[in-house]
Design a protein around this motif. Structure first.
Motif, short mmCIF file in Angstrom:
data_model
loop_
_atom_site.label_atom_id
_atom_site.label_comp_id
_atom_site.label_asym_id
_atom_site.label_seq_id
_atom_site.Cartn_x
_atom_site.Cartn_y
_atom_site.Cartn_z
N LEU A 74 2.75 18.08 42.26
CA LEU A 74 2.48 19.41 41.72
C LEU A 74 3.77 20.06 41.19
O LEU A 74 3.75 20.71 40.14
N ALA A 75 4.88 19.86 41.89
CA ALA A 75 6.15 20.41 41.42
C ALA A 75 6.57 19.76 40.11
O ALA A 75 7.06 20.43 39.20
N ALA A 76 6.39 18.44 39.99
CA ALA A 76 6.74 17.75 38.75
C ALA A 76 5.89 18.28 37.59
O ALA A 76 6.41 18.52 36.50
N ILE A 77 4.61 18.48 37.84
CA ILE A 77 3.73 19.03 36.81
C ILE A 77 4.17 20.44 36.44
O ILE A 77 4.27 20.80 35.26
N GLY A 78 4.49 21.24 37.45
CA GLY A 78 4.94 22.61 37.21
C GLY A 78 6.24 22.66 36.43
O GLY A 78 6.39 23.45 35.49
N VAL A 79 7.20 21.83 36.81
CA VAL A 79 8.49 21.79 36.10
C VAL A 79 8.27 21.35 34.65
O VAL A 79 8.85 21.92 33.73
N ALA A 80 7.42 20.35 34.43
CA ALA A 80 7.15 19.88 33.08
C ALA A 80 6.50 20.99 32.25
O ALA A 80 6.86 21.19 31.08
N LEU A 81 5.56 21.72 32.83
CA LEU A 81 4.89 22.80 32.11
C LEU A 81 5.86 23.93 31.77
O LEU A 81 5.88 24.42 30.64
N VAL A 82 6.66 24.34 32.75
CA VAL A 82 7.61 25.43 32.52
C VAL A 82 8.68 25.00 31.53
O VAL A 82 9.06 25.76 30.64
N SER A 83 9.16 23.79 31.67
CA SER A 83 10.19 23.28 30.76
C SER A 83 9.64 23.19 29.34
O SER A 83 10.32 23.55 28.37
N GLY A 84 8.42 22.71 29.20
CA GLY A 84 7.80 22.61 27.88
C GLY A 84 7.55 23.97 27.28
O GLY A 84 7.76 24.19 26.08
N ALA A 85 7.13 24.92 28.10
CA ALA A 85 6.87 26.29 27.61
C ALA A 85 8.17 26.95 27.17
O ALA A 85 8.21 27.64 26.15
N SER A 86 9.24 26.74 27.91
CA SER A 86 10.51 27.39 27.55
C SER A 86 11.13 26.74 26.33
O SER A 86 11.77 27.41 25.53
#
Length: 91
Positions: A74-86
């Motif tokens: 879940l953390a990897a998914i969250g980091v990927a989503l936040v990184s992609g959004a930023s």
């Protein structure tokens, strides 16, 4: 539910570890700061614990490896989503 200072500090530490592990399993460089990594890790740890409890693997003997795996994924998914959004915002 009664929050203590020690509980909050432990939650931040666990969030930092889970968030860092989530970043480590992702290939490449993530454009996300340390504070956001900790926030994503805290959320992933909380949601992962809820999911592990719902499927009945939260309390096992020894280390709860399945719960930890859920939290890191879940953390990897969250980091990927936040990184992609930023990164999309900067374009």
């Amino acid at each position: 539910m009664h929050l203590t200072v020690a509980g909050i500090i432990v939650g931040i530490i666990i969030g930092a570890v889970i968030g860092a592990l989530g970043r480590l399993v992702l290939p490449g460089r993530q454009n996300i700061g340390m504070l956001m990594t900790v926030v994503v890790g805290i959320i992933a740890a909380f949601v992962g614990t809820l999911i592990a409890g719902a499927i009945g693997v939260r309390h096992t003997s020894g280390i709860d490896w399945i719960q930890l795996l859920i939290q890191v994924v879940l953390a990897a998914i969250g980091v990927a989503l936040v990184s992609g959004a930023s990164s999309r915002r900067r374009i």
